[in-house]
Scaffold this active site. Sequence first.
Site, PDB file in Angstrom:
ATOM      1  N   ASP A   1     -77.843  46.510  -0.503  1.00  0.00           N
ATOM      2  CA  ASP A   1     -77.710  47.165  -1.813  1.00  0.00           C
ATOM      3  C   ASP A   1     -78.992  47.794  -2.322  1.00  0.00           C
ATOM      4  O   ASP A   1     -79.179  47.908  -3.526  1.00  0.00           O
ATOM      5  CB  ASP A   1     -77.199  46.127  -2.812  1.00  0.00           C
ATOM      6  CG  ASP A   1     -78.062  44.880  -2.806  1.00  0.00           C
ATOM      7  OD1 ASP A   1     -79.125  44.886  -2.154  1.00  0.00           O
ATOM      8  OD2 ASP A   1     -77.686  43.888  -3.438  1.00  0.00           O
ATOM      9  N   GLY A   2     -79.910  48.139  -1.418  1.00  0.00           N
ATOM     10  CA  GLY A   2     -81.154  48.751  -1.871  1.00  0.00           C
ATOM     11  C   GLY A   2     -82.115  47.692  -2.400  1.00  0.00           C
ATOM     12  O   GLY A   2     -81.840  46.489  -2.266  1.00  0.00           O
TER      13      GLY A   2
ATOM     14  N   HIS B   1     -79.074  38.627   5.124  1.00  0.00           N
ATOM     15  CA  HIS B   1     -78.025  37.642   5.396  1.00  0.00           C
ATOM     16  C   HIS B   1     -78.070  37.290   6.877  1.00  0.00           C
ATOM     17  O   HIS B   1     -78.733  37.977   7.660  1.00  0.00           O
ATOM     18  CB  HIS B   1     -76.639  38.144   4.953  1.00  0.00           C
ATOM     19  CG  HIS B   1     -76.213  39.441   5.562  1.00  0.00           C
ATOM     20  ND1 HIS B   1     -75.615  40.454   4.835  1.00  0.00           N
ATOM     21  CD2 HIS B   1     -76.293  39.921   6.829  1.00  0.00           C
ATOM     22  CE1 HIS B   1     -75.354  41.475   5.606  1.00  0.00           C
ATOM     23  NE2 HIS B   1     -75.744  41.177   6.844  1.00  0.00           N
TER      24      HIS B   1
ATOM     25  N   GLY C   1     -72.728  33.982  16.239  1.00  0.00           N
ATOM     26  CA  GLY C   1     -73.761  34.701  16.977  1.00  0.00           C
ATOM     27  C   GLY C   1     -75.184  34.487  16.507  1.00  0.00           C
ATOM     28  O   GLY C   1     -76.120  34.722  17.252  1.00  0.00           O
TER      29      GLY C   1
ATOM     30  N   ASP D   1     -82.678  43.532   4.595  1.00  0.00           N
ATOM     31  CA  ASP D   1     -82.483  44.821   3.924  1.00  0.00           C
ATOM     32  C   ASP D   1     -83.763  45.653   4.066  1.00  0.00           C
ATOM     33  O   ASP D   1     -84.802  45.314   3.489  1.00  0.00           O
ATOM     34  CB  ASP D   1     -82.142  44.580   2.442  1.00  0.00           C
ATOM     35  CG  ASP D   1     -81.726  45.862   1.741  1.00  0.00           C
ATOM     36  OD1 ASP D   1     -81.949  46.949   2.309  1.00  0.00           O
ATOM     37  OD2 ASP D   1     -81.174  45.759   0.632  1.00  0.00           O
TER      38      ASP D   1
ATOM     39  N   HIS E   1     -85.535  31.332   5.393  1.00  0.00           N
ATOM     40  CA  HIS E   1     -84.216  31.024   4.824  1.00  0.00           C
ATOM     41  C   HIS E   1     -83.094  31.546   5.723  1.00  0.00           C
ATOM     42  O   HIS E   1     -82.168  30.800   6.075  1.00  0.00           O
ATOM     43  CB  HIS E   1     -84.101  31.643   3.425  1.00  0.00           C
ATOM     44  CG  HIS E   1     -82.752  31.491   2.811  1.00  0.00           C
ATOM     45  ND1 HIS E   1     -82.437  30.485   1.937  1.00  0.00           N
ATOM     46  CD2 HIS E   1     -81.604  32.213   2.981  1.00  0.00           C
ATOM     47  CE1 HIS E   1     -81.171  30.588   1.573  1.00  0.00           C
ATOM     48  NE2 HIS E   1     -80.631  31.643   2.199  1.00  0.00           N
ATOM     49  N   GLU E   2     -83.185  32.826   6.107  1.00  0.00           N
ATOM     50  CA  GLU E   2     -82.089  33.400   6.913  1.00  0.00           C
ATOM     51  C   GLU E   2     -81.963  32.691   8.256  1.00  0.00           C
ATOM     52  O   GLU E   2     -80.851  32.466   8.750  1.00  0.00           O
ATOM     53  CB  GLU E   2     -82.312  34.907   7.122  1.00  0.00           C
ATOM     54  CG  GLU E   2     -82.320  35.724   5.836  1.00  0.00           C
ATOM     55  CD  GLU E   2     -81.067  35.537   4.992  1.00  0.00           C
ATOM     56  OE1 GLU E   2     -80.020  35.128   5.515  1.00  0.00           O
ATOM     57  OE2 GLU E   2     -81.155  35.763   3.763  1.00  0.00           O
TER      58      GLU E   2
ATOM     59  N   HIS F   1     -79.702  29.777   8.243  1.00  0.00           N
ATOM     60  CA  HIS F   1     -78.286  30.106   8.483  1.00  0.00           C
ATOM     61  C   HIS F   1     -78.041  30.304   9.978  1.00  0.00           C
ATOM     62  O   HIS F   1     -77.034  29.831  10.519  1.00  0.00           O
ATOM     63  CB  HIS F   1     -77.889  31.383   7.742  1.00  0.00           C
ATOM     64  CG  HIS F   1     -77.883  31.270   6.249  1.00  0.00           C
ATOM     65  ND1 HIS F   1     -77.269  30.221   5.592  1.00  0.00           N
ATOM     66  CD2 HIS F   1     -78.400  32.076   5.287  1.00  0.00           C
ATOM     67  CE1 HIS F   1     -77.411  30.399   4.280  1.00  0.00           C
ATOM     68  NE2 HIS F   1     -78.103  31.499   4.068  1.00  0.00           N
TER      69      HIS F   1
ATOM     70  N   ASP G   1     -61.866  -0.150   2.837  1.00  0.00           N
ATOM     71  CA  ASP G   1     -62.615  -0.657   3.996  1.00  0.00           C
ATOM     72  C   ASP G   1     -63.975   0.022   4.109  1.00  0.00           C
ATOM     73  O   ASP G   1     -64.970  -0.609   4.449  1.00  0.00           O
ATOM     74  CB  ASP G   1     -61.821  -0.402   5.287  1.00  0.00           C
ATOM     75  CG  ASP G   1     -60.565  -1.248   5.344  1.00  0.00           C
ATOM     76  OD1 ASP G   1     -60.646  -2.425   4.931  1.00  0.00           O
ATOM     77  OD2 ASP G   1     -59.520  -0.738   5.766  1.00  0.00           O
TER      78      ASP G   1
END
Lengths: 431, 78
Positions: free
Chosen positions: A87-88, A95, A102, A108, A129-130, A133, A323
Amino acid sequence: YILQGSRWPSNEPLTFRIVKYPTTFPQQFVDAELTKALKLWSSASSLEFEHRKLKKQNEQKSNNLDHKTDIRISFEIGDHGDTEPFDGPGNVLGHAFFPQYGGDAHFDNDEYWTMKSTDGVNLFQVAAHEFGHSLGLEHSNKPDAIMAPFFKGYTPNFTLQEDDIRAIQALYGGKPSKSFSSPLSNSIEAYQAVSKQMAPSVKSSNKNSAICHDPQFDAIITIDDDTYIFKDKFVYRRSKLSMDNDYPKLIHDMFGRWEGGIWQTIPDQIDTAVTWPNQQIFFFKGKHYWKTNRFQLQAGYPRLISDGFRGLDEQHFFTGHLDAAFIYSGDNHTYFIKDAMVWRLNINIEFTNSIDIDYPQFVSSWLHIGEKITSALQWINGRTYFFSYKSYYRYDHINHQVDDSYPTYPRPISEWWLQCKHGASSSETAG
Amino acid sequence: CLTHVENNRLFYAKEFLNRFGYIKTNDSSLDISTSAVRAFQRFVGLNQTGIIDELTWQKMREPRCGNKDLRRIQRRKR
């Protein structure tokens, strides 16, 4: 932390490759920052990474190597073909895909990427961070964690937080050390082995011998890095390495609070207990439960299980006397086991939670363990252990089956957890 | 009547909650479930008012990762 549910096989180094560099950031610095970001994760786990560098820029499209690359990294603009357009500048910075999809990481290209500046967006921090993931971690709701979703601004000495370390070690185990490189690293079995090596004369006290004569217990939890084992009116404690000679102690003396000049405590002979990551501990007995903050009993308890954990009472066969209660390492949800059935809490929040609509299920088909489960625990290594009377199973939450290590499971609780030997009193035989 | 600014904010907030896993909707109204806002506030450690107050709005505007915060409950295979 939250595990997504897939991971990489960890027997070989993971390869990564930067297939599209940013247009406004020197390549050698990109290489350095991204390598540094991956190193954060490898330094805390058994993972290793190998950089597959482009030899020439034109390799980008005719890349035989690509088939052999695990994590492909690219800097993209706007719509780049994966249904999640960038989104600029600002807002979404990048992400990444989980291992089962994969593991690729996209950044970005329109961001103003920086290294050591409070201006722009710090590439190393976002990459760390990425890559979380890419390795199998979801967003954490711990604001300090690297896996929290928001960019915190440039942070000197940025590094993994405890939450991130626990997460990555739950998936890939801890870093094997020189003196301690067992494939069982970070397991109760490995600690047991180290304990024997380091302190061959360590003995459990005579007091501990009582539990060795009948090595089954009511409940088992962790507080900080210690394991607490409840049996009748006593609590036993073991550290990572050995049973604590100062125990057992009376439950009555350890878990309670003063109220109106009276010492209120949790009951003896509890059914089960579970520790949540916020250090709240829930003790269950009959149809009631008690909550403590570590050892401090909270006001207003006991309460009905059906009040605090809605949905359990809606099953006509539920009569209390659980239990097992535990946080399953596969998804970090709280589960309850009672006889042949298992229930899952939708979210780990008292009162506002509910039982997942897909539950209860049969324990035997959910776990593939036919024996009755008498206790369960997510231990400090992030693995889930299931106990059945005097035996236990270590669970492989990735493949959702009993761990296939040798010696095979079930194994005796007495030897591996309580340091008793051959069923005899530990005071007679330990060491 | 909502002002243009408020409309824009609601539109953005709804897009945000949808994109990051707090709601799943295709409707074009500006109605936002308070439980979705609460879930977001809980996730990021804000007061769970269910209202898009200034702090909540500011949080939604912060630079962030594009992956979802919450995965919706998935259907079980039959």
